[in-house]
Write a protein that holds these residues in place. Structure first.
Motif, mmCIF file in Angstrom:
data_model
loop_
_atom_site.group_PDB
_atom_site.id
_atom_site.type_symbol
_atom_site.label_atom_id
_atom_site.label_comp_id
_atom_site.label_asym_id
_atom_site.label_seq_id
_atom_site.Cartn_x
_atom_site.Cartn_y
_atom_site.Cartn_z
ATOM 1 N N ASP A 381 0.831 -1.211 0.000
ATOM 2 C CA ASP A 381 0.000 0.000 0.000
ATOM 3 C C ASP A 381 0.863 1.257 0.000
ATOM 4 O OD1 ASP A 381 -2.851 0.133 -0.142
ATOM 5 O OD2 ASP A 381 -2.843 1.287 1.718
ATOM 6 N N LEU A 384 2.356 1.638 -3.422
ATOM 7 C CA LEU A 384 1.390 2.100 -4.415
ATOM 8 C C LEU A 384 1.121 3.593 -4.290
ATOM 9 C CD1 LEU A 384 -1.217 -0.828 -4.391
ATOM 10 C CD2 LEU A 384 0.502 -0.317 -6.133
ATOM 11 N N SER A 388 0.730 4.771 -8.071
ATOM 12 C CA SER A 388 -0.611 4.650 -8.642
ATOM 13 C C SER A 388 -1.320 5.993 -8.727
ATOM 14 C CB SER A 388 -1.451 3.676 -7.803
ATOM 15 O OG SER A 388 -0.856 2.404 -7.784
ATOM 16 N N SER A 392 -7.025 4.579 -9.862
ATOM 17 C CA SER A 392 -6.701 3.156 -9.761
ATOM 18 C C SER A 392 -6.831 2.618 -8.351
ATOM 19 C CB SER A 392 -5.292 2.892 -10.292
ATOM 20 O OG SER A 392 -4.318 3.514 -9.472
ATOM 21 N N ILE A 393 -6.594 3.451 -7.336
ATOM 22 C CA ILE A 393 -6.655 2.961 -5.954
ATOM 23 C C ILE A 393 -7.891 3.433 -5.210
ATOM 24 C CG2 ILE A 393 -4.183 2.644 -5.718
ATOM 25 C CD1 ILE A 393 -3.989 5.301 -4.307
ATOM 26 N N SER A 397 -3.863 9.468 -4.249
ATOM 27 C CA SER A 397 -2.526 8.880 -4.284
ATOM 28 C C SER A 397 -1.493 9.931 -3.904
ATOM 29 C CB SER A 397 -2.230 8.333 -5.688
ATOM 30 O OG SER A 397 -2.229 9.393 -6.633
ATOM 31 N N THR A 488 -2.411 -3.852 -7.809
ATOM 32 C CA THR A 488 -2.151 -2.494 -8.305
ATOM 33 C C THR A 488 -3.120 -1.482 -7.711
ATOM 34 O OG1 THR A 488 -3.581 -2.913 -10.222
ATOM 35 C CG2 THR A 488 -1.206 -3.315 -10.481
ATOM 36 N N LYS A 489 -3.986 -1.946 -6.787
ATOM 37 C CA LYS A 489 -4.902 -1.013 -6.132
ATOM 38 C C LYS A 489 -5.301 -1.545 -4.786
ATOM 39 C CE LYS A 489 -9.063 -2.884 -8.325
ATOM 40 N NZ LYS A 489 -10.269 -2.569 -9.103
#
Length: 489
Positions: A381, A384, A388, A392-393, A397, A488-489
């Protein structure tokens, strides 16, 4: 070689089956018409030789799909309030599409634990009495019901718990659990393990409501966060209400060890949040707090109540060498990460094992699995956050540096560039600090080194799982563990 038996039985009358790294011949199989012929036994034996015992899962949800699809509905029955607005705020995050990793771990782990022979799951009596038509495990003692009540009933009278003449809506916890006898029999998920999955998601969601207020977040799970959709006060109160409801559900599990484990996680979450508020081992100032740039002097202890200095505190960076400071910062970071994320995963895994009746060695490995998985999850996390986009999350971000948080990527960069210590100490509060930190992370491969750290914890979690018997459920957990590393999220 997949589905070898069905292909042989339906498409060929004679086949020479070769498999294995050495290309050795398993044998020449003659097709037979009768379903109970030796042919079928030969095919089955061949399949076992060329296929793994457990399936490979692309979707771990599939193994507990019914329980997961009913999760939000079952939680809603636990958090019902007499006030419609409180109901609305409390259920807000359950409406959105979340990862649901924590309840998923409980449910799949419960299935994996079922593969341990009943004779080896006798640490406590296996409690299957809370739902009708539960499978009866031979050789286990009868479960005693605490104070004459099951998990679905209160010990104290409802008029005492609520202070008024109770109505059904005011005591959703007294409703029976979903019966689901056919699924319980097939999946081996005990009623209390299913309730455990619901409880841990309630605790986690309460922490999200509180975190979003503290972090001034404006998005969660792809839509406005609770504090934006409602208000800060409502979000905080709804989080408190969820913890209160979860605490009642915890108590009704009637297992002192599990009650202790889950109650401790609530305290751990708060401890971890306080560590994050302080966020660094350097420039530790216990006399002031910084509230959005407003430095405030806090009241000093009178001595009536002992106040112990945190063991990870270091006074100033000048008093110790650079390597020692960085090592202490990593230790602080990992302990904070354990408290905020891994404590819930580790204790829910341990609680699921306790409820299964498993022995100490299994329980300890389940705990270590959850701990390593939780550390891996949060480290990914944090990685990312640097790599990211918002979309996407499902949340902002690149927010950690803006919040003054020194996570693994910047700590790896700090090891290479000591001057970053000043930025970390002031929590990237001066103009240009965030940009300097991001460039340092790029220059010193902070993201790649963070990924390596996450991979280490992922590998350790997989080692812990391999102490369980081989099964489809264990394979699903292995897939889930690897997918956390690569998400990726």
């Amino acid at each position: 070689m997949k589905n070898l038996g069905s292909r042989l039985a339906s498409r060929i009358s004679k086949a020479s089956v070769r498999t294995g790294k050495n290309g050795r011949t398993i044998g020449l199989i003659q097709q037979r018409q009768a379903s109970n012929s030796p042919f079928n036994a030969a095919v089955e034996a061949a399949e076992k030789m060329v296929q793994p015992t457990s399936k490979s899962f692309n979707d771990p949800f599939s193994i507990v799909s019914h329980e997961m699809s009913n999760l939000a509905k079952l939680i809603a029955s636990l958090i019902g309030s007499g006030h419609p607005m409180l109901n609305r705020v409390s259920s807000y995050y359950f409406e959105a599409e979340g990862k649901n990793v924590r309840p998923l771990i409980v449910l799949i782990l419960a299935k994996a634990l079922l593969k341990i022979p009943v004779s080896e799951r006798n640490r406590i009596p296996i409690d299957s009495s809370d739902v009708l038509d539960q499978p009866v495990y031979p050789g286990t003692p009868q479960q005693t019901v605490v104070a004459g009540n099951s998990v679905n009933k209160s010990i104290s009278p409802l008029r005492v718990l609520h202070g008024i003449n109770p109505r059904v809506i005011l005591d959703p916890l007294s409703k029976p659990m979903d019966r689901l006898p056919e699924l319980d029999a097939a999946n081996g998920i005990l009623p209390k393990q299913r309730r455990l999955a619901e409880i841990v998601e309630m605790i986690h969601t309460a922490s999200l409501l509180h975190d979003d207020v503290i972090d001034l977040s404006d998005a969660r799970r792809g839509r406005p966060s609770g504090n934006i959709a409602f208000t800060n006060k409502m979000a905080v109160l709804a989080g408190d209400f969820l913890l209160g409801r979860a605490s009642v559900a915890i108590a009704r599990l009637r297992n002192p060890e599990v009650i202790e484990l889950l109650s401790t996680t609530i305290a751990n979450l708060v401890e971890g949040e306080f560590m994050q508020l302080k966020n660094t081992v350097i420039n530790s100032d216990e006399l002031t707090v910084n509230n959005d740039g407003d430095v405030k002097t806090i009241p000093q202890p009178t001595g009536k109540v002992p106040v112990k200095q945190h063991e990870y505190s270091v006074t100033t960076p000048q008093e110790v060498d650079h390597e020692t400071n960085v090592d202490a910062a990593f230790e602080y970071y990992l302990h904070k990460t354990y408290l905020k994320t891994a404590s819930l995963m580790s204790k829910l895994s341990r609680a699921a094992a306790v409820l299964s009746g498993a022995q100490e060695g299994v329980i300890e490995n389940c705990y270590e699995y959850g701990r390593n998985l939780g550390l891996c999850f949060q480290i990914v996390d944090d990685m990312l956050d640097y790599t990211s986009s918002d979309a996407s999350i499902g949340k902002p971000s690149q927010a950690d540096l803006k919040l003054g948080l020194a996570t693994a990527p910047i700590l790896f960069a700090w090891r290479e560039e000591p001057q970053l210590g000043a930025l970390i100490g002031r929590k990237f509060s001066e103009p240009g600090d965030v940009e300097i930190a991001r460039e340092a992370v790029r220059k010193y491969n902070g993201v790649e080194k963070t990924r390596e750290m996450a991979h280490k914890y992922c590998s350790q979690a997989l080692d812990n799982l391999r102490t369980l018997p081989e099964s489809d459920a264990r394979s699903a957990l292995e897939f889930l563990t690897n997918s956390i590393l690569t998400r990726t999220k």
